[in-house]
Design a protein around this motif. Sequence first.
Motif, PDB file in Angstrom:
ATOM      1  N   ASP A 205      69.957  64.031  21.653  1.00  0.00           N
ATOM      2  CA  ASP A 205      71.194  64.736  21.307  1.00  0.00           C
ATOM      3  C   ASP A 205      70.853  65.839  20.316  1.00  0.00           C
ATOM      4  O   ASP A 205      70.010  65.653  19.434  1.00  0.00           O
ATOM      5  N   ALA A 206      71.548  66.961  20.456  1.00  0.00           N
ATOM      6  CA  ALA A 206      71.303  68.089  19.556  1.00  0.00           C
ATOM      7  C   ALA A 206      72.618  68.765  19.222  1.00  0.00           C
ATOM      8  O   ALA A 206      73.594  68.688  19.977  1.00  0.00           O
ATOM      9  N   GLY A 207      72.632  69.426  18.087  1.00  0.00           N
ATOM     10  CA  GLY A 207      73.755  70.278  17.743  1.00  0.00           C
ATOM     11  C   GLY A 207      73.536  71.634  18.377  1.00  0.00           C
ATOM     12  O   GLY A 207      73.107  71.729  19.521  1.00  0.00           O
ATOM     13  N   PRO A 208      73.798  72.719  17.669  1.00  0.00           N
ATOM     14  CA  PRO A 208      73.456  74.047  18.199  1.00  0.00           C
ATOM     15  C   PRO A 208      71.936  74.153  18.362  1.00  0.00           C
ATOM     16  O   PRO A 208      71.187  73.978  17.414  1.00  0.00           O
ATOM     17  N   LEU A 209      71.493  74.442  19.561  1.00  0.00           N
ATOM     18  CA  LEU A 209      70.055  74.464  19.863  1.00  0.00           C
ATOM     19  C   LEU A 209      69.618  75.900  20.086  1.00  0.00           C
ATOM     20  O   LEU A 209      70.113  76.592  20.982  1.00  0.00           O
ATOM     21  N   ASP A 210      68.695  76.345  19.251  1.00  0.00           N
ATOM     22  CA  ASP A 210      68.192  77.724  19.321  1.00  0.00           C
ATOM     23  C   ASP A 210      66.822  77.706  19.990  1.00  0.00           C
ATOM     24  O   ASP A 210      65.833  77.275  19.411  1.00  0.00           O
ATOM     25  N   LEU A 211      66.767  78.170  21.235  1.00  0.00           N
ATOM     26  CA  LEU A 211      65.517  78.199  21.997  1.00  0.00           C
ATOM     27  C   LEU A 211      65.003  79.617  22.182  1.00  0.00           C
ATOM     28  O   LEU A 211      64.206  79.891  23.078  1.00  0.00           O
TER      29      LEU A 211
ATOM     30  N   ALA B 287      51.503  78.904  30.394  1.00  0.00           N
ATOM     31  CA  ALA B 287      52.317  77.779  30.866  1.00  0.00           C
ATOM     32  C   ALA B 287      51.511  76.489  30.942  1.00  0.00           C
ATOM     33  O   ALA B 287      51.919  75.540  31.606  1.00  0.00           O
ATOM     34  N   SER B 288      50.367  76.436  30.255  1.00  0.00           N
ATOM     35  CA  SER B 288      49.525  75.238  30.312  1.00  0.00           C
ATOM     36  C   SER B 288      50.215  74.025  29.712  1.00  0.00           C
ATOM     37  O   SER B 288      49.871  72.886  30.027  1.00  0.00           O
ATOM     38  N   GLY B 289      51.201  74.249  28.844  1.00  0.00           N
ATOM     39  CA  GLY B 289      51.915  73.132  28.237  1.00  0.00           C
ATOM     40  C   GLY B 289      52.665  72.277  29.240  1.00  0.00           C
ATOM     41  O   GLY B 289      53.025  71.129  28.935  1.00  0.00           O
ATOM     42  N   LEU B 290      52.897  72.800  30.458  1.00  0.00           N
ATOM     43  CA  LEU B 290      53.587  72.009  31.476  1.00  0.00           C
ATOM     44  C   LEU B 290      52.772  70.796  31.912  1.00  0.00           C
ATOM     45  O   LEU B 290      53.314  69.852  32.483  1.00  0.00           O
ATOM     46  N   ALA B 291      51.459  70.817  31.651  1.00  0.00           N
ATOM     47  CA  ALA B 291      50.599  69.691  32.032  1.00  0.00           C
ATOM     48  C   ALA B 291      50.509  68.642  30.931  1.00  0.00           C
ATOM     49  O   ALA B 291      49.811  67.647  31.089  1.00  0.00           O
ATOM     50  N   ALA B 292      51.228  68.849  29.826  1.00  0.00           N
ATOM     51  CA  ALA B 292      51.077  67.962  28.668  1.00  0.00           C
ATOM     52  C   ALA B 292      51.716  66.605  28.876  1.00  0.00           C
ATOM     53  O   ALA B 292      51.340  65.626  28.225  1.00  0.00           O
ATOM     54  N   PHE B 293      52.708  66.511  29.782  1.00  0.00           N
ATOM     55  CA  PHE B 293      53.394  65.233  29.977  1.00  0.00           C
ATOM     56  C   PHE B 293      54.073  65.216  31.333  1.00  0.00           C
ATOM     57  O   PHE B 293      54.282  66.249  31.967  1.00  0.00           O
ATOM     58  N   ASN B 294      54.446  64.025  31.765  1.00  0.00           N
ATOM     59  CA  ASN B 294      55.298  63.823  32.919  1.00  0.00           C
ATOM     60  C   ASN B 294      56.498  62.991  32.472  1.00  0.00           C
ATOM     61  O   ASN B 294      56.442  62.325  31.442  1.00  0.00           O
ATOM     62  N   GLY B 295      57.572  63.014  33.266  1.00  0.00           N
ATOM     63  CA  GLY B 295      58.702  62.160  32.942  1.00  0.00           C
ATOM     64  C   GLY B 295      60.023  62.894  32.957  1.00  0.00           C
ATOM     65  O   GLY B 295      60.152  63.989  33.518  1.00  0.00           O
ATOM     66  N   GLU B 296      61.033  62.266  32.319  1.00  0.00           N
ATOM     67  CA  GLU B 296      62.385  62.802  32.293  1.00  0.00           C
ATOM     68  C   GLU B 296      62.929  62.790  30.868  1.00  0.00           C
ATOM     69  O   GLU B 296      62.740  61.822  30.133  1.00  0.00           O
ATOM     70  N   ILE B 297      63.614  63.874  30.515  1.00  0.00           N
ATOM     71  CA  ILE B 297      64.243  63.991  29.205  1.00  0.00           C
ATOM     72  C   ILE B 297      65.676  64.455  29.417  1.00  0.00           C
ATOM     73  O   ILE B 297      65.906  65.561  29.921  1.00  0.00           O
ATOM     74  N   ALA B 298      66.632  63.605  29.071  1.00  0.00           N
ATOM     75  CA  ALA B 298      68.048  63.965  29.157  1.00  0.00           C
ATOM     76  C   ALA B 298      68.476  64.553  27.819  1.00  0.00           C
ATOM     77  O   ALA B 298      68.209  63.972  26.760  1.00  0.00           O
ATOM     78  N   LEU B 299      69.135  65.699  27.872  1.00  0.00           N
ATOM     79  CA  LEU B 299      69.514  66.410  26.649  1.00  0.00           C
ATOM     80  C   LEU B 299      70.995  66.740  26.669  1.00  0.00           C
ATOM     81  O   LEU B 299      71.527  67.247  27.658  1.00  0.00           O
ATOM     82  N   THR B 300      71.645  66.435  25.557  1.00  0.00           N
ATOM     83  CA  THR B 300      73.033  66.847  25.332  1.00  0.00           C
ATOM     84  C   THR B 300      73.055  67.730  24.097  1.00  0.00           C
ATOM     85  O   THR B 300      72.515  67.350  23.051  1.00  0.00           O
ATOM     86  N   ALA B 301      73.662  68.912  24.215  1.00  0.00           N
ATOM     87  CA  ALA B 301      73.675  69.852  23.096  1.00  0.00           C
ATOM     88  C   ALA B 301      75.052  70.483  22.953  1.00  0.00           C
ATOM     89  O   ALA B 301      75.763  70.674  23.945  1.00  0.00           O
ATOM     90  N   GLN B 302      75.406  70.811  21.706  1.00  0.00           N
ATOM     91  CA  GLN B 302      76.670  71.508  21.465  1.00  0.00           C
ATOM     92  C   GLN B 302      76.634  72.910  22.038  1.00  0.00           C
ATOM     93  O   GLN B 302      77.625  73.419  22.564  1.00  0.00           O
ATOM     94  N   SER B 303      75.491  73.549  21.935  1.00  0.00           N
ATOM     95  CA  SER B 303      75.298  74.887  22.498  1.00  0.00           C
ATOM     96  C   SER B 303      73.797  75.139  22.595  1.00  0.00           C
ATOM     97  O   SER B 303      73.005  74.495  21.906  1.00  0.00           O
ATOM     98  N   ILE B 304      73.420  76.081  23.469  1.00  0.00           N
ATOM     99  CA  ILE B 304      72.012  76.441  23.637  1.00  0.00           C
ATOM    100  C   ILE B 304      71.913  77.960  23.697  1.00  0.00           C
ATOM    101  O   ILE B 304      72.553  78.604  24.532  1.00  0.00           O
ATOM    102  N   ASP B 305      71.109  78.505  22.800  1.00  0.00           N
ATOM    103  CA  ASP B 305      70.836  79.940  22.798  1.00  0.00           C
ATOM    104  C   ASP B 305      69.441  80.144  23.374  1.00  0.00           C
ATOM    105  O   ASP B 305      68.439  79.815  22.753  1.00  0.00           O
ATOM    106  N   LEU B 306      69.382  80.683  24.605  1.00  0.00           N
ATOM    107  CA  LEU B 306      68.108  80.907  25.275  1.00  0.00           C
ATOM    108  C   LEU B 306      67.559  82.299  25.012  1.00  0.00           C
ATOM    109  O   LEU B 306      66.550  82.682  25.599  1.00  0.00           O
ATOM    110  N   GLY B 307      68.209  83.035  24.133  1.00  0.00           N
ATOM    111  CA  GLY B 307      67.779  84.400  23.876  1.00  0.00           C
ATOM    112  C   GLY B 307      68.458  85.356  24.839  1.00  0.00           C
ATOM    113  O   GLY B 307      69.345  86.117  24.451  1.00  0.00           O
ATOM    114  N   GLN B 308      68.089  85.284  26.111  1.00  0.00           N
ATOM    115  CA  GLN B 308      68.703  86.158  27.102  1.00  0.00           C
ATOM    116  C   GLN B 308      70.056  85.606  27.558  1.00  0.00           C
ATOM    117  O   GLN B 308      70.983  86.358  27.827  1.00  0.00           O
TER     118      GLN B 308
END
Length: 644
Positions: free
Chosen positions: A324-330, A364-385
């Motif tokens: 769970d997250a509040g305002p998420l700045d990505l 994008a090498s970080g995509l090989a760092a793990f496998n699995g599933e992450i469920a995320l709930t956020a109040q808001s997400i700022d992706l920049g664009q």
Amino acid sequence: MKWIFRLVGFLVVLVVVAIVSLLFLPADRVARIAAEQLRNATGREVSITGDVALSFWPVLGVRAGALEVGNATWSEQGPMLQAANAAIGVDAMALLRGDIRITNIEAESPTIRLEQRKDGRASWQFTDATGEAQISTETAPTRPARTISIERLKITDARLVYDAEGSDLVSYEGVDLTLDWPERLGPADIRAVLRPTAQAVTVEAVIDGFAGFITGETQTLKASIDTAAGTLSFDGRANTAGAVAGALTLKTDTTDAFLKALGLPGADLPHNLGRRIDMTTDVTLTPDRRLSLRDLAVDLGGNRLSGAADIELNGVPQINAQLDAGPLDLRQEAASGAGTGSGSGGGGSANAGTDGWPKTPIDASGLAAFNGEIALTAQSIDLGQFKLGPTRTLLRNDRSRMVFELRDVQAYGGNVSGEFVINNRSGLSVGGSIGAKAIQIQPLLSDAAGLNRLTGQGNAQLSFLGAGNTVDAIMRSLSGDGSLAIGKGTIQGIDLDRLMRSGDVGSGTTVFDSLTGTWTIASGVLKNRDLLLQLKNYRASGTGNIGLGAQNMDYTVTPIALRANSGQGISIPVRFVGPWSDISIRPDLEAAFDAEIDAKKDELENKAKEKINEKLGVTSQPGQSTEDAVKDKVKEKLLKKLFD
């Protein structure tokens, strides 16, 4: 008094005899006693070889040319400890009392091999040890067991090798280790200094009931790992089988430097996504390396997360987490090569400027760092664009293919669903299929492409695919399709009503009733041929190209005045052309004249054909041209002349 003096004299003589006896013990005999006690304490084969020198009071001991402690029976990696130069000290007075008290063990430049199997077996589990030492003698084989303790263990300049089945081999050079264990049934203080890099890493631990701990019992443990860039600490319980439970705290000033100090690959993380970390959690680790995190609270440098996670640490980590997250700045830091444009002018955005899309290579090498599933709930997400409101999303990663499943996303006044995919299995590619309902078009187009002239609320569908190792390459390779349907809205920057009435192309606003269209994308170019804009007194169609990769456009909108020209309509095409940063809007008079000329030409041709038919008395049959009708009429007349 005589008897007292005699008794004291007897004791003195007895002590002298005992000491003299110890002094005359052969060095190899003392070495053999020490080896036997270590063997009984650990349950492992112990050998002391090479040149053996004897030391005397106050510490009785030996210095040997080589010390070797065997590994677990199932290990195939050689001895657990192997040293070319070692010393073992025994408390002489304790030995006289019948106890074996090893005051110190020292080893210089040894190799220490630690192994762990997936089934939980670990080479440092001394499960065969009795915890009690016995000295076997020919005269008293049933002599009562003698207690044993090791007051101090000191290892300098060691090579430490850790081999966990299913994981990469970890090796450290130049390790210093000390163990202080003054009371056999008491706690032990452990301090180690590792040097994976130029900066030293300090490991400190206090283990209660150390005698039971080394034989597999679970004991209270406090430990910390300190570097110049951060600290990892633990307070709980653990055993040598790898079972751990307690409170874990991680604080880093710079996560990249902290990882590198431990000899791990660094991570150049964004400032708000882990460049510094402040984390607390309750942790449970099982012998088969299954990690459970509960009551997780982490500050990643501005973004705060809470929740729980289960992680399998055998090989590539397998993660199952609920966060769970509040305002998420990505937002990422501004990429070099990306310019800025005017928001109000519709020409640019923070990501689309006069210099085009960023050409900085994407790692994008970080995509090989793990496998699995992450469920995320956020109040808001700022992706920049792009900027999202309350969001529920599921992230799935499988062998460098990450999928963001948008389950319930409120964005731009409406709802968005679909998925976004990043695939780095054989080169980087991005794609997705997204549907939007009741979306405010102006802020969406502004964030997506820096276009601010179109307002209204509508529905949209989009599928896309792009490949490349830079944003520029991806945008220039885009392919896909989509559709758009907008209700009432406006086009800012042009007044079609004034244009149709007076030909004035000056600034203004066009209010429309609906706007629909579909498009295709190929090689980074969006093509549309069926745009339809409905106004009260006008209708407009659109056709042209928008260069998503090149950030330019050449698009023509043709409005038609429905009530002009006796209901036949008057049209003046308007052309939008140029780069996004400086789009030119002008009427396409040449196209308007060509259309008018074509219409007049057709009208004159039709009138001429009607006159010819009337003069010749020719009537065209359905589907027959005037020329064919005339030819038939001429043939008919010639035949009549021939047979008359």
